[in-house]
Design a protein around this motif. Structure first.
Motif, PDB file in Angstrom:
ATOM      1  N   ALA A  50       0.828  -1.218   0.000  1.00  0.00           N
ATOM      2  CA  ALA A  50       0.000   0.000   0.000  1.00  0.00           C
ATOM      3  C   ALA A  50       0.856   1.260   0.000  1.00  0.00           C
ATOM      4  CB  ALA A  50      -0.917   0.001   1.216  1.00  0.00           C
ATOM      5  N   ARG A  51       2.109   1.148   0.436  1.00  0.00           N
ATOM      6  CA  ARG A  51       2.977   2.333   0.442  1.00  0.00           C
ATOM      7  C   ARG A  51       3.196   2.876  -0.964  1.00  0.00           C
ATOM      8  NH1 ARG A  51       8.314   1.075   3.452  1.00  0.00           N
ATOM      9  NH2 ARG A  51       8.746   3.210   2.796  1.00  0.00           N
ATOM     10  N   GLY A  52       3.278   2.005  -1.959  1.00  0.00           N
ATOM     11  CA  GLY A  52       3.498   2.446  -3.325  1.00  0.00           C
ATOM     12  C   GLY A  52       2.228   2.852  -4.050  1.00  0.00           C
ATOM     13  N   GLU A  53       1.086   2.585  -3.468  1.00  0.00           N
ATOM     14  CA  GLU A  53      -0.189   2.915  -4.094  1.00  0.00           C
ATOM     15  C   GLU A  53      -0.797   4.138  -3.415  1.00  0.00           C
ATOM     16  OE1 GLU A  53      -2.539  -0.601  -3.872  1.00  0.00           O
ATOM     17  OE2 GLU A  53      -1.081  -1.799  -4.976  1.00  0.00           O
ATOM     18  N   SER A  54      -1.923   4.567  -3.919  1.00  0.00           N
ATOM     19  CA  SER A  54      -2.545   5.784  -3.382  1.00  0.00           C
ATOM     20  C   SER A  54      -3.459   5.512  -2.193  1.00  0.00           C
ATOM     21  CB  SER A  54      -3.359   6.465  -4.484  1.00  0.00           C
ATOM     22  OG  SER A  54      -4.391   5.595  -4.916  1.00  0.00           O
ATOM     23  N   ARG A  55      -3.659   4.289  -1.824  1.00  0.00           N
ATOM     24  CA  ARG A  55      -4.558   3.990  -0.707  1.00  0.00           C
ATOM     25  C   ARG A  55      -3.804   4.054   0.615  1.00  0.00           C
ATOM     26  NH1 ARG A  55      -4.967  -2.452  -1.614  1.00  0.00           N
ATOM     27  NH2 ARG A  55      -2.935  -2.859  -0.722  1.00  0.00           N
ATOM     28  N   PRO A  56      -4.532   4.240   1.714  1.00  0.00           N
ATOM     29  CA  PRO A  56      -3.862   4.272   3.021  1.00  0.00           C
ATOM     30  C   PRO A  56      -3.349   2.877   3.392  1.00  0.00           C
ATOM     31  CG  PRO A  56      -6.230   4.406   3.288  1.00  0.00           C
ATOM     32  CD  PRO A  56      -5.964   4.494   1.817  1.00  0.00           C
ATOM     33  N   PRO A  57      -2.236   2.797   4.118  1.00  0.00           N
ATOM     34  CA  PRO A  57      -1.679   1.489   4.429  1.00  0.00           C
ATOM     35  C   PRO A  57      -2.544   0.656   5.380  1.00  0.00           C
ATOM     36  CG  PRO A  57      -0.392   3.212   5.486  1.00  0.00           C
ATOM     37  CD  PRO A  57      -1.396   3.880   4.600  1.00  0.00           C
ATOM     38  N   LEU A  58      -3.349   1.294   6.186  1.00  0.00           N
ATOM     39  CA  LEU A  58      -4.223   0.555   7.104  1.00  0.00           C
ATOM     40  C   LEU A  58      -5.678   0.748   6.701  1.00  0.00           C
ATOM     41  CD1 LEU A  58      -2.519   1.180  10.557  1.00  0.00           C
ATOM     42  CD2 LEU A  58      -2.463  -0.868   9.149  1.00  0.00           C
ATOM     43  N   ASP A  59      -6.070   0.118   5.617  1.00  0.00           N
ATOM     44  CA  ASP A  59      -7.469   0.170   5.224  1.00  0.00           C
ATOM     45  C   ASP A  59      -8.252  -0.864   6.037  1.00  0.00           C
ATOM     46  OD1 ASP A  59      -6.335  -2.026   4.045  1.00  0.00           O
ATOM     47  OD2 ASP A  59      -7.369  -1.793   2.135  1.00  0.00           O
TER      48      ASP A  59
END
Length: 174
Positions: A50-59
């Motif tokens: 998730a760090r490389g994507e636009s979403r939050p890491p703790l979804d």
């Protein structure tokens, strides 16, 4: 053979439940560390991805996995604590084999404890803190997942309201 069959026929539901709990407690110290390791790897992989994507890491999905990881840790601790007792031996034989006096044997469910005499604690010292930490992690992660999902629904509803678009089409006049 006929005695064994008659014993099986007269077994009650409580005996079946006790057998299931006993089986889960027996395999727990072996299976739970493996499940815990697999769950931890899945959570770490998901956070790093998730760090490389636009979403939050703790979804919400990651928080649910974290909650299951806490439950696995609690299961590991509880099954280890339950299996630290005598098992197939009588409690007095077990205490004597461990070098403790068997004059007074006390057990408690929470915190998990089995004592032989005044100073012979048989449950490992790490079991109760890990049990509490696992249950706390599970409940906090589950509450955070529910909050994250609710806030995600609110933000999607605001997005549709601000654009005057509903999920079913345009809301404006023609």
């Amino acid at each position: 053979m006929s005695q064994a069959l008659s014993l099986l026929q007269t077994a009650s539901v409580d005996d079946d439940a006790g057998a299931i709990v006993g089986c889960l407690a027996f395999v727990g110290p072996v299976v739970a560390p493996v499940l815990f390791l697999i769950g931890a790897l899945v959570v770490v992989r998901r956070v790093l991805r998730a760090r490389g994507e636009s979403r939050p890491p703790l979804d919400a999905g990651t928080l649910l996995r974290l909650s299951l990881l806490g439950l696995t840790a609690a299961y590991w601790a509880a099954s280890t604590g339950l299996m630290s007792g005598p098992g197939w031996m009588s409690a007095s034989e077990y205490c004597n084999a461990r070098g403790f006096p068997a004059d007074r044997i006390t057990t408690r469910t929470f915190p998990l404890s089995m004592r032989c005499g005044p100073g012979g604690e048989l449950v490992p010292s790490w079991v109760n803190p890990m049990l509490v930490a696992g249950l706390t992690l599970a409940s906090a992660a589950l509450a955070a997942a529910a909050l994250r999902a609710y806030l995600g629904l609110l933000s999607r509803a605001r997005l549709h309201r601000d654009r005057s678009v509903s999920p079913f089409g345009r809301l404006g006049r023609r």
